[in-house]
Design an enzyme around this catalytic site. Structure first.
Site, short mmCIF file in Angstrom:
data_model
loop_
_atom_site.label_atom_id
_atom_site.label_comp_id
_atom_site.label_asym_id
_atom_site.label_seq_id
_atom_site.Cartn_x
_atom_site.Cartn_y
_atom_site.Cartn_z
N TYR A 1 0.52 -0.20 6.77
CA TYR A 1 0.52 1.44 6.60
C TYR A 1 1.53 1.99 6.24
O TYR A 1 1.70 3.58 6.49
CB TYR A 1 0.70 1.31 9.11
CG TYR A 1 -1.23 0.55 9.18
CD1 TYR A 1 -0.98 -0.39 8.83
CD2 TYR A 1 -0.97 1.82 10.13
CE1 TYR A 1 -2.30 -0.19 10.02
CE2 TYR A 1 -2.31 0.75 11.18
CZ TYR A 1 -2.80 -0.22 11.39
OH TYR A 1 -4.27 -0.79 11.46
N LYS B 1 3.53 -12.59 13.80
CA LYS B 1 2.99 -13.86 12.56
C LYS B 1 3.60 -14.27 11.58
O LYS B 1 3.29 -14.77 10.39
CB LYS B 1 1.32 -12.99 12.34
CG LYS B 1 0.87 -14.30 11.65
CD LYS B 1 -0.01 -15.05 12.51
CE LYS B 1 -1.36 -15.83 11.88
NZ LYS B 1 -1.33 -16.42 13.13
N ASP C 1 -2.11 -14.18 17.37
CA ASP C 1 -3.34 -14.92 17.72
C ASP C 1 -2.48 -15.30 18.74
O ASP C 1 -3.74 -14.82 19.40
CB ASP C 1 -3.85 -15.49 16.72
CG ASP C 1 -2.62 -16.27 15.85
OD1 ASP C 1 -1.55 -16.51 15.70
OD2 ASP C 1 -2.91 -17.57 15.61
N ASP D 1 -1.22 -2.09 16.80
CA ASP D 1 -2.93 -1.49 16.69
C ASP D 1 -3.72 -2.03 17.18
O ASP D 1 -4.52 -1.19 18.37
CB ASP D 1 -2.93 -0.53 14.61
CG ASP D 1 -3.94 0.13 14.83
OD1 ASP D 1 -4.40 0.92 16.35
OD2 ASP D 1 -4.70 0.89 13.95
#
Ligand code: NAP
Length: 415
Positions: free
Chosen positions: A160, A227, A281, A305
């Site tokens: 972002y 992640k 995840d 987000d």
């Protein structure tokens, strides 16, 4: 002082004194109405927040509102093309606390997201989203009350950061040449390219804010979500720097999940915050299946987000989810949903997200009684089944009311 912003004659500025806020009894707080449904939900929020201050403090404390501009209204006030005036970017830090409705972001062109611009220009590095269920709100899960988390999402870095080059441009050709020829990559030449920077500074800032929050409120755990199994030097490093900061600055107050089993037989020593991490995840599954094992959650920008919207869905959706963008002291509270343009000006949508952001703001001012009173009055109103269309369509026997009627009922229910 400003080109088009009128500073109220009454009221006083919030000051930063050492490492705390000094809040007067009549703080000047700036607001941005927002685009689309913004004016409707802002009017509702202002009414409820003012009613809470009036009922709890009887005039001894009150907010003096100051309008600042962004988006469509800024163009009307400052002229076409001016969507983020300098006045606004100066007023927010000057008056420390601000609240805003949603702002339009054109997709795939036009100007850059105003929300992202504000976060980056004002270094509002933490997006803070408390997600908890308010009794009576329809939810898609069996036990919505089990989810009670505060998500701290890093707000300025990651994909972002806005560093990207469009496919086919000379700029992207230069980047691709460098990466393929000098860095040994093998990227297709018809690619667009974005960059994902994650720094020690950004990671430690958000970790510190989350750990401080957990410590101040005696919350049981802080979980880094990442992640890092795939993106080792960005997401993985984010997690490592988080643990490092916990050890360096909060060593006496924290214990890691690994230490808990190695040294304490799985039992949390009194007063300690457990620091743990989860792969992104798997975290989406965890918040659904074992929501009560999480309290404060820290994430990089993109995953945060997604995760905050998914979590919000569990407790009734974005219409009910508050948020804030914060720096070290400056705080900009906001509705988490968008401008819902098809409902603009219809006095129809649910203002709860912005009202609950107003609750976060009252808590930030230290006006806890007023904050609690709004939450109780909102719960009462929803239990009376006096709700806007979005909740009414999910509830049996509900009375569907307008935005303004819902706000009026909450204000009446404040005691
Ligand atoms: P959106 O404005 O959040 O609206 C999508 C749908 O969510 C609405 O059609 C409505 O669903 C529901 N919804 C949103 N707010 C609601 C409310 N207060 N009460 C009840 N239902 C509500 O998302 P979008 O259409 O993707 O985005 C529109 C614009 O907002 C874009 O320009 C986007 O960039 C911007 N945006 C701004 C912010 C921000 O300022 N922080 C955040 C997100 C998006 P139903 O029609 O099904 O009832």
């Amino acid at each position: 002082m400003f080109e088009k912003v009128t500073v109220p004659e009454e009221g006083h500025k919030i000051e930063i004194a050492g490492d705390a806020l000094r809040v007067p009894d009549d703080p000047i707080i700036s607001f941005i109405e927002g685009d689309g449904i913004g004016p409707d939900i802002w009017a509702a929020t202002r009414r409820v927040v003012d009613a809470a201050a009036e009922k709890k403090y009887g005039g001894a404390r009150r907010i003096v509102w100051m309008e600042i501009f962004a988006g469509d209204k800024a163009q009307r006030v400052y002229g076409e093309g001016v969507v983020m005036p300098d006045d606004t970017l100066r007023a927010i830090p000057e008056f420390v606390v601000a609240i805003k409705g949603p702002l339009t972001t054109p997709v795939g062109g036009g100007y850059r997201s105003l929300n992202v611009t504000m976060r980056q220009k004002l270094d509002l590095y933490a997006c803070v989203r408390p997600v908890r269920w308010i009794q009576g709100v329809p939810s898609p899960v069996k036990h919505p009350e089990k989810l009670n988390v505060v998500i701290f999402r890093e707000n300025t870095e990651d994909v972002y950061a806005g560093i990207e080059w469009r496919e086919g441009t000379p700029e992207v050709a230069k980047v691709l040449a460098f990466m393929n020829e000098e860095m040994g990559c093998n990227i297709r030449l018809d690619s667009g390219v974005g960059v994902k920077p994650i720094s020690i500074t950004g990671s430690k800032n958000i970790a510190r804010k989350a750990l401080r929050y957990a410590g101040d409120r005696k919350l049981p755990s802080v979980t880094f979500v990442h992640k890092g199994n795939i993106m080792k030097f960005t997401e993985g490093a984010f997690k490592d720097w988080g643990y490092e900061l916990a050890r360096e600055e909060f060593g006496d107050e924290t214990v890691t999940e690994a230490e808990l089993w190695e040294k304490y037989d799985g039992k949390v020593p009194a007063g300690k915050i457990v620091v743990k991490d989860r792969i992104a995840d798997s975290m989406f599954q965890q918040i659904l299946l074992r929501p009560d094992e999480y309290s404060v959650v820290v994430t990089p920008n993109l995953n945060g987000d997604y995760l905050s919207d998914a979590a919000a869905a569990q407790v009734g959706g974005l219409g009910m989810a508050p948020g804030a963008n914060m720096g070290d002291f400056v705080a900009l509270f906001e509705a988490t949903h968008g401008t819902a343009p098809k409902y603009a000006g219809q006095d129809k949508v649910n203002p709860s997200s912005l009202i609950l952001s107003g609750v976060m703001m009252l808590e930030y001012l230290g006006w806890q009684e007023a904050a609690d009173a709004v939450v109780a009055a909102m719960a009462k109103t929803i239990q009376e089944k006096v709700v806007t269309y979005d909740l009414a369509r999910q509830m049996e026997g509900a009375r569907k009311v307008k935005t303004s009627e819902y706000a009026a009922r909450i204000a009446e229910n404040i005691s």
